[in-house]
Design an enzyme around this catalytic site. Structure first.
Site, short mmCIF file in Angstrom:
data_model
loop_
_atom_site.label_atom_id
_atom_site.label_comp_id
_atom_site.label_asym_id
_atom_site.label_seq_id
_atom_site.Cartn_x
_atom_site.Cartn_y
_atom_site.Cartn_z
N ASP A 151 0.84 -1.20 0.00
CA ASP A 151 0.00 0.00 0.00
C ASP A 151 0.88 1.26 0.00
O ASP A 151 1.87 1.34 0.72
CB ASP A 151 -0.88 -0.03 1.26
CG ASP A 151 -1.88 1.09 1.31
OD1 ASP A 151 -2.76 1.14 0.44
OD2 ASP A 151 -1.79 1.91 2.23
N GLU A 188 1.44 -0.56 -5.12
CA GLU A 188 0.50 0.52 -5.40
C GLU A 188 1.35 1.79 -5.42
O GLU A 188 1.65 2.36 -4.38
CB GLU A 188 -0.58 0.61 -4.33
CG GLU A 188 -1.58 1.71 -4.66
CD GLU A 188 -2.30 2.27 -3.44
OE1 GLU A 188 -3.44 2.75 -3.60
OE2 GLU A 188 -1.72 2.26 -2.33
#
Length: 521
Positions: A202, A268
Site C-alpha cells: 500500500d 501501489e
C-alpha cells in the site's frame, strides 16, 4: 524456463469485511472467506488478494494497523488465517495479502510510547514529529495536505506536530529509522513462514519524504489526493516517490527471493511520469505495479486505446509485464462509471472481456462477477473517513449477496443485517440466482476466464487493426478482439466467434459489446 505464476495470473480481490460472514455479527471474516472460496475457484482465477485483516481500531477500515503480524478479532484469529491459506492452496489459489508500511494506527504501541516519551526521544523518532513554524510553533511544519482532506499535520499536547498523509489516526512512520525497517522485514518473514505467496504494498511510493514545502503555482492549492495530485500543473511532490524508497524494496526483494518457491511483490505506486514507475519494476524490486490507466479511462475507444498503448510503452524497457484493473475497493464500480441500467452493465462486461484479452495479469474486484453497481449509501450509514459528507468509498464496499430474495442475502447466518446496507433490488444479482442461468454476468465471467486460459492470453503482443474511431480492434496471435464503443454496429471481422460480452453475434458487433474471434491465419 517456466513462466512465474504471477506474470499472467488473474487475481480476485477480497475485501474481508464485505465478502462473507461466518459468525453472524454482520461483518465478514476469515472463516467466512474460507467457506466461500469454492466460488472464487470456480470462477477460474489463479490467486486471491486479501485487503487488511490485521488488529486495528478500524478507523480507516483496517488500514490503520496496530499489529501487522496478527488478525483482528473482528475477522477471527491467526488459526483462521492458517485455515484460509490451507484451503486456498488446496484449491490451487495463490494468496496475496496487503502490507501497509507508510503508517500505523495512532493506537499502535509505538505511537502511544512516542506520545508519552516527549520531544527528542528515541521513541518519537520512529515517526515524523517536528516542531511547528511561527513565533509560537503554532503553524504546521510544511504546507502539505492530507489525502483525506485538511492539513497533513496534527499538533499534540506538548506542542510538536506529527505527519499523517492520510487520516490523523494514521501517523506516518520514519523510514530512516532502523527499527522501522527491521520490523517490516520481520513482518514479511512471519507471513512468508505461514505460507503467503505475495504482498500488495500500500502507498509504495510514499515511505520516504523530503520535509519541505510543496511548491504550488499561484492560484492553486496544495493537494495530496491520489486521484488528482499528479496534475501536471503541480508536479512538485516532496511527499511522494522519493528516490531513497527504492533501497527499501531492494532489501525486501532479496528477503522474499530467499524463500523457496515463487513469491511476488506488487506496488501501489502513483508516479508523475512513466519512467518513474519503471523505477519500481527493476529486476531487484517489485514484480508488478498496479496500472490505473484502464480504471481511470472513460467509456471511449480513444481513451481505452491510449491506456493500452501507454501502458505497453511504459513497460517495454523493463522486464515487467502489465497489470490491468477496472474496479477495486477505492474506486466507483466500473458498471456505474459507465452509466445506468442495462447499457452500463453491457459496457462493463465488454470492458472486462477486452481487458482479459490483454497481455499480462488482470485483477478483479469481488462482486464485479455479479454485475454489482456502486451503491448510494444513506448518510446515516456512511462510515468512510474519506466521505466528508459525500458517499466516499462505501458504495463499492457493500457486502456481497449470496442467496435469497432479501437482505442480508445469505451474507451470514440468520437475519443479521451487514455492516453496510444492501439494496433490496439485489435479489436477481445473488450468486445463487445467477449460477447456471444462461446469460448471467456470473456465467459470463466463468466463460470469459475459461476462454482466457484456453487461449493462453497472458503473453504475446498486441497488434492494432485499422477500424473506426469509436471501435477498438486488435490481434493476439490467432485471436482477434473487437470492442464497439460507438452507437452503431460495426462489421465483424473474419473468424469463428469464441465469446461475446452480450448476445450472440452474426455479421456485426453491436454497440457496447466486445467479441473474441479465432482465425486460421
Amino acid at each position: 524456463m517456466d513462466t512465474p505464476w504471477w506474470r499472467e495470473a488473474v487475481t480476485y480481490q477480497i475485501y474481508p469485511r464485505s465478502f462473507a460472514d461466518a459468525d453472524g455479527d454482520g461483518t465478514g471474516d476469515l472463516a467466512g472467506i474460507t467457506s466461500r472460496l469454492d466460488h472464487v475457484a470456480d470462477l477460474g482465477v489463479d490467486a486471491i488478494w486479501l485487503s487488511p485483516f490485521y488488529p486495528s481500531p478500524q478507523i480507516d477500515y483496517g488500514y490503520d494497523v496496530v499489529d501487522a503480524s496478527g488478525v483482528d478479532p473482528t475477522f477471527g484469529a491467526l488459526s483462521d488465517a492458517d485455515g484460509l491459506l490451507t484451503k486456498a492452496h488446496e484449491l490451487g489459489l495463490k494468496v496475496i495479502i496487503d502490507l501497509i508500511p507508510n503508517h500505523t494506527s495512532s493506537a499502535h504501541p509505538w505511537f502511544l510510547e512516542a506520545l508519552a516519551a516527549g520531544p527528542g526521544s528515541p521513541a518519537r523518532d520512529r515517526y515524523l514529529f517536528r516542531d511547528g513554524r511561527g513565533p509560537h510553533g503554532d503553524e504546521p511544519p510544511t504546507n502539505w495536505r492530507s489525502v483525506f482532506g485538511g492539513a497533513a499535520w496534527t499538533r499534540v499536547e506538548d506542542g510538536q506536530w506529527y505527519l499523517h498523509m492520510f487520516d490523523k489516526e494514521e501517523p506516518d512512520l520514519n523510514w530512516r529509522h532502523a527499527e522501522v525497517a527491521a520490523e517490516f522485514r520481520s513482518v514479511l518473514r512471519r507471513w512468508l513462514d505461514r505460507g503467503v505467496d505475495g504482498f500488495r504494498v500500500d502507498v509504495a511510493h510514499g515511505l520516504l519524504k523530503a520535509l519541505r514545502d510543496q511548491y504550488v503555482p499561484a492560484g492553486r492549492s496544495p493537494n495530496s489526493d491520489p486521484a488528482v495530485m499528479y496534475d501536471i500543473a503541480v508536479e512538485d511532490d516532496p511527499m511522494w516517490d522519493h528516490p531513497d524508497v527504492h533501497e527499501v524494496y531492494r532489501s525486501w526483494h532479496d528477503l522474499v527471493a530467499s524463500y523457496p518457491g515463487e513469491h511476488m511483490l506488487i506496488a501501489e505506486a502513483w508516479t508523475q511520469h512513466p519512467a518513474d514507475l519503471r523505477g519500481y519494476l527493476r529486476i531487484d524490486e517489485f514484480e508488478q505495479a498496479f496500472n490505473f490507466r484502464w480504471l481511470q479511462a472513460h467509456w471511449s475507444a480513444r481513451e481505452f486505446t491510449t491506456a493500452i498503448v501507454s501502458t505497453l510503452d511504459t513497460l517495454r524497457p523493463t522486464r515487467a509485464w502489465p497489470t490491468w484493473v477496472l474496479s477495486n475497493h477505492d474506486a466507483m464500480r466500473h458498471r456505474t462509471r459507465y452509466g445506468d441500467g442495462a447499457q452500463a452493465l453491457a459496457r462493463a462486461r465488454a470492458a472486462t472481456l477486452t481487458m482479459l484479452a490483454l497481455p499480462g495479469a488482470a485483477y478483479l474486484y469481488q462482486g464485479e462477477e455479479l454485475g454489482l453497481p456502486h451503491v448510494e449509501i444513506p448518510p446515516e450509514h456512511q462510515q468512510d473517513p474519506w466521505a466528508e459528507g459525500g458517499n466516499g468509498r462505501d458504495g463499492c464496499r457493500v457486502p456481497l449477496p449470496w442467496s435469497g430474495d432479501a437482505p442480508p442475502f445469505g451474507f451470514g447466518p440468520g437475519e443479521s443485517q451487514p455492516w453496510l446496507p444492501q439494496p433490496a433490488q439485489w435479489a436477481d444479482l445473488t450468486v445463487a440466482a445467477q449460477t447456471d442461468r444462461p446469460g448471467s454476468t456470473l456465467e459470463f465471467y466463468r466463460s470469459a476466464l475459461a476462454a482466457r486460459r484456453r487461449h493462453a492470453l497472458g503473453g504475446g503482443d498486441v497488434n492494432f487493426l485499422d477500424v473506426p474511431d469509436d471501435v477498438i480492434a486488435f490481434r493476439r496471435g490467432r485471436l482477434g478482439v473487437v470492442l464497439n464503443c460507438g452507437v452503431t454496429p460495426t462489421p465483424l471481422p473474419p473468424g469463428d466467434v469464441v465469446i461475446s460480452s452480450g448476445d450472440e453475434v452474426a455479421d456485426e458487433v453491436p454497440p457496447d459489446t466486445a467479441v473474441w474471434l479465432l482465425s486460421d491465419d
